[in-house]
Every structure is written in structure tokens, then in C-alpha cells.
Design an enzyme around this catalytic site. Structure first.
Site, PDB file in Angstrom:
ATOM      1  N   HIS A   1      -7.592   9.421  -1.981  1.00  0.00           N
ATOM      2  CA  HIS A   1      -6.951   9.376  -0.656  1.00  0.00           C
ATOM      3  C   HIS A   1      -7.856   9.925   0.455  1.00  0.00           C
ATOM      4  O   HIS A   1      -7.954   9.343   1.531  1.00  0.00           O
ATOM      5  CB  HIS A   1      -5.628  10.145  -0.717  1.00  0.00           C
ATOM      6  CG  HIS A   1      -4.604   9.686   0.264  1.00  0.00           C
ATOM      7  ND1 HIS A   1      -3.265   9.628  -0.029  1.00  0.00           N
ATOM      8  CD2 HIS A   1      -4.716   9.268   1.549  1.00  0.00           C
ATOM      9  CE1 HIS A   1      -2.596   9.203   1.037  1.00  0.00           C
ATOM     10  NE2 HIS A   1      -3.453   8.975   2.013  1.00  0.00           N
TER      11      HIS A   1
ATOM     12  N   TYR B   1       3.161   9.748  -0.526  1.00  0.00           N
ATOM     13  CA  TYR B   1       4.278   9.178   0.233  1.00  0.00           C
ATOM     14  C   TYR B   1       5.626   9.368  -0.473  1.00  0.00           C
ATOM     15  O   TYR B   1       6.674   9.150   0.128  1.00  0.00           O
ATOM     16  CB  TYR B   1       4.070   7.674   0.506  1.00  0.00           C
ATOM     17  CG  TYR B   1       2.772   7.295   1.187  1.00  0.00           C
ATOM     18  CD1 TYR B   1       1.948   8.255   1.775  1.00  0.00           C
ATOM     19  CD2 TYR B   1       2.361   5.969   1.255  1.00  0.00           C
ATOM     20  CE1 TYR B   1       0.750   7.904   2.384  1.00  0.00           C
ATOM     21  CE2 TYR B   1       1.170   5.613   1.870  1.00  0.00           C
ATOM     22  CZ  TYR B   1       0.363   6.583   2.421  1.00  0.00           C
ATOM     23  OH  TYR B   1      -0.819   6.209   3.019  1.00  0.00           O
TER      24      TYR B   1
ATOM     25  N   LYS C   1       2.521  -1.196   8.869  1.00  0.00           N
ATOM     26  CA  LYS C   1       3.793  -0.676   8.362  1.00  0.00           C
ATOM     27  C   LYS C   1       4.887  -0.989   9.366  1.00  0.00           C
ATOM     28  O   LYS C   1       4.705  -0.837  10.579  1.00  0.00           O
ATOM     29  CB  LYS C   1       3.675   0.841   8.173  1.00  0.00           C
ATOM     30  CG  LYS C   1       4.990   1.577   7.918  1.00  0.00           C
ATOM     31  CD  LYS C   1       5.576   2.179   9.182  1.00  0.00           C
ATOM     32  CE  LYS C   1       6.943   2.806   8.959  1.00  0.00           C
ATOM     33  NZ  LYS C   1       7.567   3.256  10.223  1.00  0.00           N
TER      34      LYS C   1
ATOM     35  N   LYS D   1      -2.649   5.811  -4.336  1.00  0.00           N
ATOM     36  CA  LYS D   1      -3.760   6.726  -4.037  1.00  0.00           C
ATOM     37  C   LYS D   1      -3.547   8.086  -4.694  1.00  0.00           C
ATOM     38  O   LYS D   1      -2.404   8.543  -4.818  1.00  0.00           O
ATOM     39  CB  LYS D   1      -3.893   6.935  -2.516  1.00  0.00           C
ATOM     40  CG  LYS D   1      -3.826   5.663  -1.716  1.00  0.00           C
ATOM     41  CD  LYS D   1      -4.055   5.884  -0.231  1.00  0.00           C
ATOM     42  CE  LYS D   1      -3.687   4.638   0.557  1.00  0.00           C
ATOM     43  NZ  LYS D   1      -2.267   4.583   0.950  1.00  0.00           N
TER      44      LYS D   1
ATOM     45  N   ASP E   1       0.837  -1.200   0.000  1.00  0.00           N
ATOM     46  CA  ASP E   1       0.000   0.000   0.000  1.00  0.00           C
ATOM     47  C   ASP E   1       0.872   1.249   0.000  1.00  0.00           C
ATOM     48  O   ASP E   1       1.535   1.557   0.993  1.00  0.00           O
ATOM     49  CB  ASP E   1      -0.888   0.005   1.254  1.00  0.00           C
ATOM     50  CG  ASP E   1      -1.818   1.209   1.278  1.00  0.00           C
ATOM     51  OD1 ASP E   1      -2.908   1.109   0.696  1.00  0.00           O
ATOM     52  OD2 ASP E   1      -1.440   2.242   1.867  1.00  0.00           O
TER      53      ASP E   1
HETATM   54  P1  NDP Z   1       0.708   1.323  11.830  1.00  0.00           P
HETATM   55  O1  NDP Z   1      -0.514   1.228  12.678  1.00  0.00           O
HETATM   56  O2  NDP Z   1       0.959   0.295  10.793  1.00  0.00           O
HETATM   57  O3  NDP Z   1       1.951   1.408  12.815  1.00  0.00           O
HETATM   58  C1  NDP Z   1       3.267   1.601  12.350  1.00  0.00           C
HETATM   59  C2  NDP Z   1       4.162   1.842  13.566  1.00  0.00           C
HETATM   60  O4  NDP Z   1       4.114   0.707  14.425  1.00  0.00           O
HETATM   61  C3  NDP Z   1       5.591   2.077  13.210  1.00  0.00           C
HETATM   62  O5  NDP Z   1       6.107   3.042  14.109  1.00  0.00           O
HETATM   63  C4  NDP Z   1       6.254   0.719  13.444  1.00  0.00           C
HETATM   64  O6  NDP Z   1       7.591   0.877  13.828  1.00  0.00           O
HETATM   65  C5  NDP Z   1       5.412   0.181  14.581  1.00  0.00           C
HETATM   66  N1  NDP Z   1       5.306  -1.279  14.535  1.00  0.00           N
HETATM   67  C6  NDP Z   1       4.977  -2.038  13.454  1.00  0.00           C
HETATM   68  N2  NDP Z   1       4.942  -3.326  13.772  1.00  0.00           N
HETATM   69  C7  NDP Z   1       5.244  -3.419  15.090  1.00  0.00           C
HETATM   70  C8  NDP Z   1       5.369  -4.499  15.986  1.00  0.00           C
HETATM   71  N3  NDP Z   1       5.186  -5.751  15.573  1.00  0.00           N
HETATM   72  N4  NDP Z   1       5.681  -4.223  17.272  1.00  0.00           N
HETATM   73  C9  NDP Z   1       5.877  -2.957  17.689  1.00  0.00           C
HETATM   74  N5  NDP Z   1       5.763  -1.881  16.886  1.00  0.00           N
HETATM   75  C10 NDP Z   1       5.445  -2.113  15.594  1.00  0.00           C
HETATM   76  O7  NDP Z   1       0.724   2.818  11.217  1.00  0.00           O
HETATM   77  P2  NDP Z   1       0.691   3.512   9.792  1.00  0.00           P
HETATM   78  O8  NDP Z   1       0.170   4.868  10.028  1.00  0.00           O
HETATM   79  O9  NDP Z   1       1.979   3.368   9.087  1.00  0.00           O
HETATM   80  O10 NDP Z   1      -0.447   2.717   8.981  1.00  0.00           O
HETATM   81  C11 NDP Z   1      -0.191   1.585   8.172  1.00  0.00           C
HETATM   82  C12 NDP Z   1      -0.358   1.929   6.697  1.00  0.00           C
HETATM   83  O11 NDP Z   1      -1.664   2.435   6.445  1.00  0.00           O
HETATM   84  C13 NDP Z   1       0.548   3.059   6.215  1.00  0.00           C
HETATM   85  O12 NDP Z   1       1.895   2.680   6.092  1.00  0.00           O
HETATM   86  C14 NDP Z   1      -0.141   3.436   4.940  1.00  0.00           C
HETATM   87  O13 NDP Z   1       0.175   2.494   3.923  1.00  0.00           O
HETATM   88  C15 NDP Z   1      -1.603   3.349   5.355  1.00  0.00           C
HETATM   89  N6  NDP Z   1      -2.140   4.663   5.798  1.00  0.00           N
HETATM   90  C16 NDP Z   1      -3.126   5.224   5.041  1.00  0.00           C
HETATM   91  C17 NDP Z   1      -3.671   6.438   5.382  1.00  0.00           C
HETATM   92  C18 NDP Z   1      -4.778   7.000   4.568  1.00  0.00           C
HETATM   93  O14 NDP Z   1      -5.145   8.179   4.770  1.00  0.00           O
HETATM   94  N7  NDP Z   1      -5.352   6.265   3.647  1.00  0.00           N
HETATM   95  C19 NDP Z   1      -3.191   7.211   6.542  1.00  0.00           C
HETATM   96  C20 NDP Z   1      -2.175   6.526   7.299  1.00  0.00           C
HETATM   97  C21 NDP Z   1      -1.692   5.297   6.932  1.00  0.00           C
HETATM   98  P3  NDP Z   1       8.866   0.578  12.866  1.00  0.00           P
HETATM   99  O15 NDP Z   1       8.482   0.945  11.468  1.00  0.00           O
HETATM  100  O16 NDP Z   1       9.915   1.471  13.439  1.00  0.00           O
HETATM  101  O17 NDP Z   1       9.179  -0.884  13.002  1.00  0.00           O
END
Ligand code: NDP
Length: 273
Positions: free
Chosen positions: A106, A48, A229, A73, A43
Site C-alpha cells: 500500500h 478499507y 470511486k 493491498k 480496487d
Molecule cells: P476519487 O478521485 O475517485 O473521488 C471520489 C469522490 O468523487 C467521491 O466523493 C465521489 O462522490 C465523487 N465523485 C465520483 N464520481 C463523480 C462524478 N461523476 N461527479 C461528481 N463527483 C463524483 O477519490 P478516491 O480517493 O476514492 O480514489 C479512488 C480510489 O483510489 C479509491 O476508492 C481507492 O480504491 C483508491 N485509493 C488508493 C489510495 C492508495 O494509497 N493506494 C489512496 C486513495 C485512494 P460519491 O461517492 O458521493 O458519489
């Protein structure tokens, strides 16, 4: 991997990989790790600025394009019929692909009042076979209703903020009523805070899993599509390993009970940037 069948018959992996806030080179490395770990859905978004890195990782993987599911998006400032067609071409060029699996608006950006015209451009892209499915993101009951009433194609997906502190019962039901699959963004609530919740720690101990795995399992059992992510290889692998255990009804109810209607991102009613 489990799949969700979208309303046009396309099968979408229920668990995919998100790359929000990941710079282009790092996105390439993370997607490479994710594809090797077994993820098949990625995604990204024009916003981005890592579509090129995603495209490079996909090509380098050697995995057949048909086995992969790539979402991108349309950013808000590109809304409007003609602008959308141009922005889509730019995204395909950056990805180095001749189609995407899913193209999303988006945000509805209601103050612009362009999302219906924008949707009609997505319908054209879909009819040309350049997106295998089209959908929306951050659409509310009102904005989704309007697209359904005023256009031909019902969105396949609505990607919304959704996690145990924001369970979105109403919007999930509204999506389901229209035959729209709900996809959860920030499924882990962006990590900090939610993943330290003591209730999740207790459930994690009970199942011998991590809090993140418990949260992702909750999404899967609710029927949500999820796109966690991470840029950390162990976490990337950990987040995929959620198909070998089951939460019982009481566990599910306990997690549902954590809801606080608390967002980590903007409110789609007022987000018009
Ligand atoms: P997430 O809820 O996926 O959380 C990501 C965070 O959690 C990062 O800081 C990561 O750290 C940490 N993390 C991931 N896995 C673990 C784990 N197993 N244990 C502990 N910490 C963990 O947040 P996002 O906001 O990135 O959302 C996911 C995806 O959704 C985005 O990447 C994007 O593709 C999409 N999105 C879409 C939006 C929209 O408006 N349509 C808005 C926001 C997001 P680290 O990376 O340091 O490991």
C-alpha cells in the site's frame, strides 16, 4: 472496456472501481451497482475494511471469476516477510477468493525499511499463483529503484495519487522506464475542488460531457489505469461512459496545464503510519 497489458502479460481493465472510505455494507451495494453497470475491476485494500463486502458482491453477481480483476493491498503495519504472508491469507479469506488479480504494497513506509522484505513475500505469493500480478502503491523514484535493483520481479503496477492538480510527470516517466504501469488513485482529486474547476467546466461544455468524464478521459488518453470511486449509482454509470469521445491535443495540453503539484493525500516520502 480498454485493457492495459501489464509487464507479465496480464491484461488489466484500464478503468476500474474504487471503494476507499466505503463501509463494508455500502461497498457491497456499490460494487453490485458497478458490476451491473459493466465495471470488471475492483480496487480494495485491507485498510478499507470492506474486503468481505466486495467478496459478497462479486459472488452475488454471478460473473465468472476469470472475467473479473480484483486488487487488494497490504497495510503498512503488516509489512515484513512473514507478516505479509499472514496478511495476504487474511485478505483472501475475507474476500472469499483463492487468488487476487493484483496484490499491492500500500505504501513504502520508508521509516520501517521493510518494503524490500515485503516485496520478496509478494514474489513468493506470485510464484504460488495466488496473485496473478504484484505491484506497489505510492512508491517514489527512490523506493521503486531499490525494489527493482534488489529483487527479482519488477512490479507490474505503481498506484499513485494522480489527477489534473497533481500530474506526476516525473513519476509516470520513472514507472515507464522500468516497464511499470501507472495507476491513478483519487483520479478525480476526490471530487470537490477539482471538479469545480472552470477550465474543466469549459471543456465539459465543449464535449457535452461532465467534468468527471473529461478528467477520466484525460487519464485514459495518457495511458493511466484509473479507479474512480462513487457510491452514487448515476455517477458510477457516468464514470464508466468515457470511451465514446476524444480530447484533442489542445484539450490534453490545457488539462496538463492545470497541474499545481497539489496532493489530496499524504506524501509517500514521509507517510510512515
Ligand atoms: P476519487 O478521485 O475517485 O473521488 C471520489 C469522490 O468523487 C467521491 O466523493 C465521489 O462522490 C465523487 N465523485 C465520483 N464520481 C463523480 C462524478 N461523476 N461527479 C461528481 N463527483 C463524483 O477519490 P478516491 O480517493 O476514492 O480514489 C479512488 C480510489 O483510489 C479509491 O476508492 C481507492 O480504491 C483508491 N485509493 C488508493 C489510495 C492508495 O494509497 N493506494 C489512496 C486513495 C485512494 P460519491 O461517492 O458521493 O458519489
Amino acid at each position: 472496456m480498454q485493457y492495459i497489458t501489464l509487464n507479465n502479460g496480464l491484461r488489466m481493465p484500464q478503468l476500474g472501481f474504487g471503494v476507499f472510505q466505503v463501509p463494508d455494507d455500502e461497498a457491497e451495494r456499490s460494487v453490485d451497482v458497478a458490476l451491473q453497470a459493466g465495471y470488471r475491476s475492483i480496487d480494495t485494500a485491507a485498510l478499507y475494511q470492506n474486503e468481505e463486502g466486495v467478496g459478497r458482491a462479486v459472488r452475488a453477481s454471478g460473473i465468472d471469476r476469470e472475467e473479473l480483476f480484483v486488487t487488494t493491498k497490504l497495510w503498512n503495519t503488516d509489512q515484513g516477510y512473514e507478516n505479509t504472508l499472514d496478511a495476504f491469507d487474511a485478505s483472501l479469506r475475507k474476500l472469499g477468493m483463492d487468488y487476487v488479480d493484483l496484490y499491492l504494497i500500500h505504501w513504502p513506509s520508508p521509516a520501517r525499511n521493510l518494503y524490500v522484505d515485503t516485496w520478496q513475500a509478494l514474489e513468493r505469493i506470485y510464484s504460488e499463483g495466488r496473485a496473478k500480478a504484484i505491484g506497489v502503491s505510492n512508491f517514489t523514484e527512490e523506493t521503486l529503484d531499490r525494489v527493482v535493483k534488489e529483487t527479482e520481479i519488477v512490479p507490474a503496477v505503481n498506484q499513485i495519487e494522480l489527477h489534473p492538480y497533481l500530474t506526476q510527470e516525473r513519476m509516470r516517466a520513472a514507472d515507464a522506464n522500468h516497464g511499470v504501469a501507472t495507476e491513478a488513485w483519487s483520479p478525480l482529486g476526490q471530487g470537490k475542488g477539482l471538479l469545480d474547476d472552470p477550465t474543466l467546466a469549459t471543456l465539459a461544455r465543449k464535449h457535452g460531457r461532465s467534468p468527471a468524464q473529461v478528467v477520466l478521459r484525460w487519464h485514459i488518453q495518457l495511458g493511466n489505469i484509473v479507479i474512480p470511486k462513487s457510491v452514487t449509482p448515476e455517477r458510477i454509470r457516468e464514470n464508466l461512459n468515457v470511451f465514446g469521445f476524444e480530447l484533442d491535443d489542445e484539450d490534453m495540453a490545457t488539462i496538463n496545464g492545470l497541474n499545481r503539484d497539489e496532493r489530496v493525500g499524504p506524501d509517500p516520502e514521509t507517510f510512515n503510519k
